[in-house]
Motif scaffolding. Sequence first.
Motif, PDB file in Angstrom:
ATOM      1  N   ASN A  37       0.953  -0.896   0.015  1.00 33.27           N
ATOM      2  CA  ASN A  37      -0.220   0.168  -0.408  1.00 33.27           C
ATOM      3  C   ASN A  37       1.125   1.340  -0.171  1.00 33.27           C
ATOM      4  N   SER A  38       0.555   2.638  -1.016  1.00 37.15           N
ATOM      5  CA  SER A  38       1.278   4.152   0.040  1.00 37.15           C
ATOM      6  C   SER A  38       0.528   3.991   0.990  1.00 37.15           C
ATOM      7  N   ILE A  39       0.784   5.152   1.687  1.00 46.43           N
ATOM      8  CA  ILE A  39       0.742   5.610   2.670  1.00 46.43           C
ATOM      9  C   ILE A  39      -1.008   6.240   2.747  1.00 46.43           C
ATOM     10  N   LEU A  40      -1.052   6.889   1.361  1.00 42.26           N
ATOM     11  CA  LEU A  40      -2.746   7.468   1.373  1.00 42.26           C
ATOM     12  C   LEU A  40      -4.064   6.260   1.283  1.00 42.26           C
ATOM     13  N   ASP A  41      -3.033   5.229   0.523  1.00 43.01           N
ATOM     14  CA  ASP A  41      -4.293   3.850   0.678  1.00 43.01           C
ATOM     15  C   ASP A  41      -4.042   3.485   1.945  1.00 43.01           C
ATOM     16  N   GLU A  42      -2.928   2.839   2.497  1.00 45.45           N
ATOM     17  CA  GLU A  42      -3.081   2.510   3.908  1.00 45.45           C
ATOM     18  C   GLU A  42      -4.644   3.204   5.122  1.00 45.45           C
ATOM     19  N   PHE A  43      -5.092   4.654   4.192  1.00 48.99           N
ATOM     20  CA  PHE A  43      -5.482   5.234   5.798  1.00 48.99           C
ATOM     21  C   PHE A  43      -6.638   5.089   4.819  1.00 48.99           C
ATOM     22  N   ILE A  44      -6.754   5.378   3.705  1.00 53.08           N
ATOM     23  CA  ILE A  44      -8.627   4.996   2.852  1.00 53.08           C
ATOM     24  C   ILE A  44      -8.727   3.116   3.508  1.00 53.08           C
ATOM     25  N   GLY A  48     -10.106   3.469   6.867  1.00 48.41           N
ATOM     26  CA  GLY A  48     -11.631   4.393   7.141  1.00 48.41           C
ATOM     27  C   GLY A  48     -11.804   5.742   6.916  1.00 48.41           C
ATOM     28  N   PHE A  49     -10.411   6.590   6.075  1.00 45.82           N
ATOM     29  CA  PHE A  49     -11.064   8.117   5.709  1.00 45.82           C
ATOM     30  C   PHE A  49     -11.403   7.840   4.606  1.00 45.82           C
ATOM     31  N   SER A  50     -12.559   9.097   4.942  1.00 49.06           N
ATOM     32  CA  SER A  50     -12.981   9.150   3.524  1.00 49.06           C
ATOM     33  C   SER A  50     -12.333   9.674   1.634  1.00 49.06           C
ATOM     34  N   THR A  51     -11.550  10.753   2.783  1.00 54.02           N
ATOM     35  CA  THR A  51     -10.953  11.547   1.678  1.00 54.02           C
ATOM     36  C   THR A  51      -9.179  11.105   1.258  1.00 54.02           C
ATOM     37  N   TYR A  52      -8.508  11.561   0.583  1.00 52.83           N
ATOM     38  CA  TYR A  52      -6.998  11.547   0.638  1.00 52.83           C
ATOM     39  C   TYR A  52      -6.704  13.561   1.313  1.00 52.83           C
ATOM     40  N   ASP A  53      -7.724  14.228   1.295  1.00 52.56           N
ATOM     41  CA  ASP A  53      -7.354  15.471   1.267  1.00 52.56           C
ATOM     42  C   ASP A  53      -7.634  14.829   2.794  1.00 52.56           C
ATOM     43  N   ASP A  54      -8.466  14.230   3.420  1.00 53.56           N
ATOM     44  CA  ASP A  54      -8.738  13.443   5.252  1.00 53.56           C
ATOM     45  C   ASP A  54      -7.180  13.337   5.734  1.00 53.56           C
ATOM     46  N   LEU A  62       3.195   5.479  11.837  1.00 48.13           N
ATOM     47  CA  LEU A  62       1.550   5.293  11.382  1.00 48.13           C
ATOM     48  C   LEU A  62       1.175   4.091  11.543  1.00 48.13           C
ATOM     49  N   GLN A  63       1.473   3.476  12.340  1.00 50.76           N
ATOM     50  CA  GLN A  63       0.503   2.508  13.203  1.00 50.76           C
ATOM     51  C   GLN A  63       0.610   3.261  14.819  1.00 50.76           C
ATOM     52  N   LEU A  64       1.025   4.531  15.753  1.00 50.39           N
ATOM     53  CA  LEU A  64       0.068   5.183  16.051  1.00 50.39           C
ATOM     54  C   LEU A  64      -0.601   6.245  15.200  1.00 50.39           C
ATOM     55  N   ALA A  65      -0.259   6.877  14.569  1.00 46.36           N
ATOM     56  CA  ALA A  65      -0.909   7.599  13.148  1.00 46.36           C
ATOM     57  C   ALA A  65      -3.055   6.459  13.337  1.00 46.36           C
ATOM     58  N   LYS A  66      -3.131   5.239  13.022  1.00 49.61           N
ATOM     59  CA  LYS A  66      -3.976   4.745  12.353  1.00 49.61           C
ATOM     60  C   LYS A  66      -4.209   4.237  13.786  1.00 49.61           C
ATOM     61  N   ILE A  67      -3.557   4.193  15.413  1.00 53.56           N
ATOM     62  CA  ILE A  67      -5.295   3.872  16.328  1.00 53.56           C
ATOM     63  C   ILE A  67      -5.432   4.683  16.644  1.00 53.56           C
ATOM     64  N   ALA A  68      -4.592   6.099  16.857  1.00 53.54           N
ATOM     65  CA  ALA A  68      -4.962   7.176  16.986  1.00 53.54           C
ATOM     66  C   ALA A  68      -6.389   7.599  16.407  1.00 53.54           C
ATOM     67  N   SER A  69      -6.415   7.033  15.349  1.00 56.63           N
ATOM     68  CA  SER A  69      -7.949   7.469  13.859  1.00 56.63           C
ATOM     69  C   SER A  69      -8.966   6.604  14.722  1.00 56.63           C
ATOM     70  N   SER A  70      -8.675   5.209  15.702  1.00 57.44           N
ATOM     71  CA  SER A  70     -10.001   4.661  15.547  1.00 57.44           C
ATOM     72  C   SER A  70     -10.780   5.261  16.668  1.00 57.44           C
ATOM     73  N   ASN A  71     -10.106   5.711  17.953  1.00 60.59           N
ATOM     74  CA  ASN A  71     -10.474   6.643  18.635  1.00 60.59           C
ATOM     75  C   ASN A  71     -10.762   5.106  19.964  1.00 60.59           C
ATOM     76  N   ALA A  72      -9.624   3.618  19.804  1.00 57.21           N
ATOM     77  CA  ALA A  72     -10.474   2.720  20.544  1.00 57.21           C
ATOM     78  C   ALA A  72     -10.148   3.343  22.451  1.00 57.21           C
ATOM     79  N   ASN A  73     -10.877   2.393  23.644  1.00 57.14           N
ATOM     80  CA  ASN A  73     -10.540   2.708  24.678  1.00 57.14           C
ATOM     81  C   ASN A  73     -10.062   1.855  24.802  1.00 57.14           C
TER      82      ASN A  73
END
Length: 579
Positions: A406-413, A416-422, A452-463
């Motif tokens: 994956n590219s970084i952008l594809d990984e975050f799409i 669950g992210f909606s757009t590349y701009d997000d 990137l792992q930390l960024a994905k975790i932070a965006s997941s809003n896990a408890n």
Amino acid sequence: MIKVENLSFSFPQKELYTNITFTLEEGQHCAFIGTSGSGKSTLIDILMDPQRYLYDGKLEIDPEYTIGYVSQFSQVDTTKEITVFEYIAEPFMKIQDEITDIYAEMATTSDMDALMEKYQLALDALEALGGDDFESKINKQLNLANLMKLKDTDVSSLSGGEFKLVQVMKEMLNRPDLMIMDEPDVFLDFENLNALKNLINSHKGMLLVVTHNRYLLNHCFNKIIHLENAEIQEFDGRYIDYNFSLLQMKMEMQEIAVAEAEEVARNEALIDNLRTIATYNSDESRGRALKARMKVQERFEASRIKAPFVDIKQPRMEFGLDHELEDTVIVQVNDYGVSFDELLLEHVDFEMKSTDKVAIIGANGTGKTTLLRDIFRNQQESITIHDDVKIGYLSQLQGETLTDSNSILDEFIEAGFSTYDDIRAYLSSYGFEGEILNQKIQSLSGGEKNMLQLAKIASSNANLLLLDEPTSHLDIYTQIALEKAIKEYKGAILMISHDFYSVVNGMDYVLIIDNKTIRKMSMRKFRQMIYKRHFDKDYLEKEQNKKEVEMKIELALKDTNFELAKVLVDELEALIKAL
């Protein structure tokens, strides 16, 4: 001596170095530091094999120099049946076997002169490795690293940390002119980290070590090379003194910057006044005055201080959560056990509440990662997870959570992210901007992948966060940002870490592996245990006092109270001398 002069190098997506210059000299133990992705490993590759790279500038290395290398990604060869002693002794034994063969040839040869020349070359090679007393040298290194008990153990049965130390010993005993190690501390437990410190400090040759480990940085090096924003800075001295010099520079630059900003503001006000006058008075002299003042302003802007080593962009990291759970048990472990070739853990019992921050501590190879992974998968009868728990998981095996293709952008799409701009807006807080977002995951450094792992975790809003060695490969600035995010997080954390600072600065208590099971230990007792084994008397108190003064200086600089900051800097200097 190794000399790099005005070296420049770039990839298509990124400029790595711009006219960098530094030297390495005999006997120096040099730490090579810098933010993740700044090009440290690439620079090491250039030093080791300059012919592979098209760079500008000069690189002077004696062609007779030998270079030893320990990779950050070394793996045990499980197919090789060889003991630890035999593995370390391979170079010595190879030469001895060659000498034995030469003795056999002497009985039948008709060309004794050629054979004697071959014999002398073999003796010279053996002498270069330290002579024929190699067994005592190996035993000395094994004792130094507290690994004598593994002397006759098969290499294939070593833990990753033990194998890393054995690799370091093998390369050091080869007596290279320059020894390079790329993050040799990654995943080492406290005991093995201390052993690595002893090996580094006992080494007589020239060392270049890429590391972000604060324990090693504070105890092992007499030179610092800092790569940041495509530039390099050299410092002869300890890391703790380098940090102090950076703080002094930062204070001076901020004081100058405040004065400059005031002067720019005054000049801007004059320009505004001249523009206002020019609207109703077209006098030629007024126009000349306006142009002159604008040129002054341009010179001010051009001369403003740039600070590649002071103004380091620290990531803004924040772990949010969708909803907080009430003060209840969210993880229950009852009579858990795990074994592979041998029993690792048995009769493990513990529970975690919704706001607990807990570190799992134990030696390499004792089952910590397996336990954390089993909690994440939640498929064991001995593990119960609260129904309302949402888990964020960081793996030390980065391929478990990131897809290399994956590219970084594809990984975050896919996350669950909606757009590349997000994604672009979100990842800018983590230092990912521009062309790098189109790069494949596989091309990133270990530190960038963990970010990137930390960024994905932070965006997941896990408890509930399950973090397996989250500081591995991370630069110091990101480690500090992670510690801050952990402190501010309102959910629960179960973290495997061998980073002493991350544990004591962010966890409530530890679960320590002892005699194949787990027991709870207060943070106070854990500190006492670690300091008793690894630190000098009163080091903890001095380190804590130093940290408190540094925080006061930071607050004074935020308030632009430079007089107070200077008084505190003097106080800090006295504490550093004591350390």
